[in-house]
Motif scaffolding. Structure first.
Motif, PDB file in Angstrom:
ATOM      1  N   PRO A   1       0.802  -1.220   0.000  1.00 28.41           N
ATOM      2  CA  PRO A   1       0.000   0.000   0.000  1.00 28.41           C
ATOM      3  C   PRO A   1       0.837   1.273   0.000  1.00 28.41           C
ATOM      4  O   PRO A   1       0.333   2.337  -0.341  1.00 28.41           O
ATOM      5  N   TYR A   2       2.106   1.174   0.348  1.00 25.40           N
ATOM      6  CA  TYR A   2       2.961   2.361   0.396  1.00 25.40           C
ATOM      7  C   TYR A   2       3.366   2.857  -0.989  1.00 25.40           C
ATOM      8  O   TYR A   2       3.639   4.040  -1.164  1.00 25.40           O
ATOM      9  N   ASP A   3       3.448   1.923  -1.959  1.00 21.33           N
ATOM     10  CA  ASP A   3       3.933   2.314  -3.291  1.00 21.33           C
ATOM     11  C   ASP A   3       3.178   1.653  -4.434  1.00 21.33           C
ATOM     12  O   ASP A   3       3.524   1.834  -5.604  1.00 21.33           O
ATOM     13  N   ALA A   4       2.143   0.860  -4.108  1.00 25.13           N
ATOM     14  CA  ALA A   4       1.313   0.161  -5.104  1.00 25.13           C
ATOM     15  C   ALA A   4       2.102  -0.846  -5.939  1.00 25.13           C
ATOM     16  O   ALA A   4       1.689  -1.208  -7.034  1.00 25.13           O
ATOM     17  N   VAL A   5       3.237  -1.312  -5.437  1.00 27.64           N
ATOM     18  CA  VAL A   5       4.030  -2.319  -6.140  1.00 27.64           C
ATOM     19  C   VAL A   5       3.477  -3.707  -5.814  1.00 27.64           C
ATOM     20  O   VAL A   5       3.302  -4.050  -4.639  1.00 27.64           O
ATOM     21  N   ALA A   6       3.213  -4.483  -6.849  1.00 30.69           N
ATOM     22  CA  ALA A   6       2.661  -5.826  -6.677  1.00 30.69           C
ATOM     23  C   ALA A   6       3.768  -6.873  -6.720  1.00 30.69           C
ATOM     24  O   ALA A   6       4.793  -6.688  -7.384  1.00 30.69           O
ATOM     25  N   THR A   7       3.536  -7.968  -6.017  1.00 31.12           N
ATOM     26  CA  THR A   7       4.482  -9.083  -6.056  1.00 31.12           C
ATOM     27  C   THR A   7       3.742 -10.384  -5.783  1.00 31.12           C
ATOM     28  O   THR A   7       2.669 -10.380  -5.165  1.00 31.12           O
ATOM     29  N   THR A   8       4.319 -11.481  -6.247  1.00 35.94           N
ATOM     30  CA  THR A   8       3.798 -12.810  -5.915  1.00 35.94           C
ATOM     31  C   THR A   8       4.790 -13.549  -5.019  1.00 35.94           C
ATOM     32  O   THR A   8       4.604 -14.734  -4.740  1.00 35.94           O
ATOM     33  N   LEU A   9       5.819 -12.864  -4.560  1.00 31.60           N
ATOM     34  CA  LEU A   9       6.840 -13.476  -3.716  1.00 31.60           C
ATOM     35  C   LEU A   9       6.790 -12.892  -2.308  1.00 31.60           C
ATOM     36  O   LEU A   9       7.065 -11.705  -2.106  1.00 31.60           O
ATOM     37  N   ALA A  10       6.459 -13.727  -1.340  1.00 28.83           N
ATOM     38  CA  ALA A  10       6.417 -13.263   0.049  1.00 28.83           C
ATOM     39  C   ALA A  10       7.781 -12.752   0.493  1.00 28.83           C
ATOM     40  O   ALA A  10       7.874 -11.856   1.339  1.00 28.83           O
TER      41      ALA A  10
END
Length: 199
Positions: free
Chosen positions: A91-100
């Protein structure tokens, strides 16, 4: 996009919890006026070891894994509760990831900030409760390198780069500081007043 909702919906339509909703801007302004203004003190000196993380929350799931499951969608965990798949948007930068492994669990009010604002006077149990607090808007899964750049800075020096989340962030900051009766320094209070004026 304003990410303030307490509940979002996953691909299958199941409700997924997010960061506990902070108080409203109006309440945050009231809470801020109630906080003690004091210079920060690092005597005795801060050590992260004084804040025990992560606690087991349920079964084999610790605080980190609990937040990852809360903040992600379609999160899959192994038998030890480690996230092996899922989708997260910081939520801080709207960067998405699929890696925990790309995510840190940020203490929204950093542990050192808490220490210099009053937590140095707490018991070990109180500091542990603060460091693992899932009830207040204090823990959130965010991009790891962004969390590292934040470090232990307060809102006078750092807010999330995603402008639409700043209001949520400062409302959460005041919510946490007020609940734990932590002080604010004068520069921090001015920054919070300025941000909240635009919320």
């Amino acid at each position: 996009m304003l990410l303030q909702a307490v509940v979002v919906f996953g691909a299958l339509g199941t409700a997924l919890a997010a960061l506990p909703t902070p108080v409203t801007a109006a309440t945050a302004r009231t809470y801020l006026s109630e906080l003690t203004v004091a210079a920060e003190s690092n005597v005795p000196a801060y050590s992260r070891d004084l804040f025990k993380t992560w606690d087991i929350i349920s079964g084999t799931c610790d605080t980190r894994e609990t937040v990852l499951k809360r903040d992600g969608t379609n999160v899959v965990t192994d038998s030890s509760c480690k996230a092996t798949a899922g989708h997260w948007v910081s939520p801080y930068d709207a960067v998405a990831t699929t890696l925990a492994s790309d995510l840190d669990i940020d203490h929204l009010v950093p542990l050192k900030e808490a220490w210099v604002s009053g937590a140095r006077l707490w018991t070990d149990a109180q500091r542990e409760a603060f460091a693992n607090d899932l009830t207040r808007p204090q823990l959130v899964a965010v991009t790891d390198n962004l969390n590292e750049s934040k470090g232990d800075q307060d809102v006078a020096n750092w807010v999330p780069p995603l402008a639409s989340y700043v209001c949520t962030y400062v409302r959460a900051w005041v919510t946490v500081k007020h609940f734990y009766k932590l002080s604010v320094d004068s520069v921090e209070k001015t920054a919070l007043q300025n941000y909240l004026a635009n919320c």
